[in-house]
Design a protein around this motif. Sequence first.
Motif, short mmCIF file in Angstrom:
data_model
loop_
_atom_site.label_atom_id
_atom_site.label_comp_id
_atom_site.label_asym_id
_atom_site.label_seq_id
_atom_site.Cartn_x
_atom_site.Cartn_y
_atom_site.Cartn_z
N ASP A 46 -0.20 1.95 67.39
CA ASP A 46 -0.43 3.00 68.36
C ASP A 46 -1.83 3.59 68.20
O ASP A 46 -2.37 3.68 67.08
N ARG A 48 -4.53 6.59 68.01
CA ARG A 48 -4.54 7.95 67.50
C ARG A 48 -5.91 8.57 67.76
O ARG A 48 -6.84 7.90 68.22
N VAL A 70 -6.68 13.00 61.57
CA VAL A 70 -6.23 11.96 62.50
C VAL A 70 -4.93 12.42 63.12
O VAL A 70 -3.93 12.62 62.43
N ILE A 71 -4.94 12.62 64.44
CA ILE A 71 -3.79 13.15 65.17
C ILE A 71 -2.99 11.99 65.76
O ILE A 71 -3.55 11.10 66.42
N GLY A 72 -1.70 12.01 65.50
CA GLY A 72 -0.80 11.02 66.08
C GLY A 72 0.35 11.72 66.78
O GLY A 72 0.48 12.95 66.75
N ALA A 73 1.20 10.94 67.42
CA ALA A 73 2.34 11.50 68.14
C ALA A 73 3.50 10.53 68.07
O ALA A 73 3.33 9.35 67.78
N LEU A 77 -0.02 8.12 73.44
CA LEU A 77 -0.96 9.13 73.91
C LEU A 77 -1.68 8.60 75.16
O LEU A 77 -2.32 7.54 75.10
N LEU A 82 -5.33 12.76 75.43
CA LEU A 82 -6.43 12.56 74.49
C LEU A 82 -7.62 13.43 74.85
O LEU A 82 -8.24 14.04 73.98
N PHE A 97 3.69 16.04 67.73
CA PHE A 97 2.35 15.72 67.24
C PHE A 97 2.27 16.01 65.74
O PHE A 97 2.93 16.90 65.23
N ALA A 99 -0.74 15.55 62.17
CA ALA A 99 -2.11 15.23 61.78
C ALA A 99 -2.15 14.87 60.31
O ALA A 99 -1.44 15.45 59.49
N ALA A 127 -7.80 2.89 66.51
CA ALA A 127 -6.62 2.03 66.32
C ALA A 127 -6.98 0.91 65.37
O ALA A 127 -8.12 0.43 65.38
#
Length: 357
Positions: A46, A48, A70-73, A77, A82, A97, A99, A127
């Motif tokens: 995914d 990020r 580093v922000i993920g979900a 996204l 973004l 979310f 981080a 990625a």
Amino acid sequence: MDRATAEVRRGGMVVVMDGTAPLLVMAAEAVTPGTLETMTGLAADDLRLAVTARRARLLDLAAEETEVAVIGADHPLDAATLRALAEPGETRPKNGFSAESRALDTPAGAAVQLMKIARLLPAAVIAPLPTEAAADPVDWALARDIPRVAAADVLGYEETAARTLMMVGEAQVPLEGAENARILAFRPADGGTEHLAILIGEPKPDAPVLARLHSECFTGDLLGSLRCDCGDQLRGAIEAIAKDGAGVLLYLAQEGRGIGLVNKLRAYTLQDQGYDTIDANRQLGFDDDERIYAPAAEMLRKLGFGRVRLMTNNPLKVEQLARHGVEVTERVPHVFPSNPHNLRYLQAKQTRSGHLF
């Protein structure tokens, strides 16, 4: 580096390599549904978002005092999300979310730094490369015509560019208030942005030279903007040096305290919403001051000046020149009257940045 920065500025992808975990990288502010789909099709996992830790804290997504987050979900996204996470505003992510903290000297940190070098918002969509590419990212990137850059080259770029500055042109240019003036242009080895030195009179290398370090300001220097004091400082420095008999003004390509003209305009919009100049930079994800002074020190050395009488109100310039091997024998105050449009800006510089007025 030059191709990598150009590619991210136009919304393309680059591969940032560090030998162990290469990343696909794209500028968050330039992402579109189409480019996001292309990147997703190439990535192993995914997508990020890498941002400065300062920006992540503003989003209530990081508490640690690290340099990068580093922000993920727990869901894919999309382009709109973004961009909202990267751009200033009241957007706060809802549930789902998270981080993770990263150091600057990681591929994610290099991705954020690449955005700064490109004068974009310091936010990068990242990625991992697919498994078959990780073993040989160079060939993988070449086969897809994706520029690649080493993380170490990104992180060391500013110092490398300063160290490789060479004079590439000069001319006698009589100035208003300083007719005996020469302009010398310095360019780094990679062909990047030039810095300028304005020599007034015939300064002697064996004595401390009267010097001014002036960061370019399109709005103040060229248009006469009243939001800052840059135009007054530039013209006042030229006149003061001429009156003193000789000296040098370094005109440094560091618009907006190093964030670039477009980001400076974004910061102005935030200031109109009530933020001061420091907090506006922070809302964008930048540090209070992103300038570096290695180029100034290198230019002074190449001009034969190892000691200066520095015209400045900013103690940081004195410290940074000393750090880079230039002795400041005297700080010469450089103060001009305020106006209703820049009073709050000057007060913020004094109370929050330690400027001396």
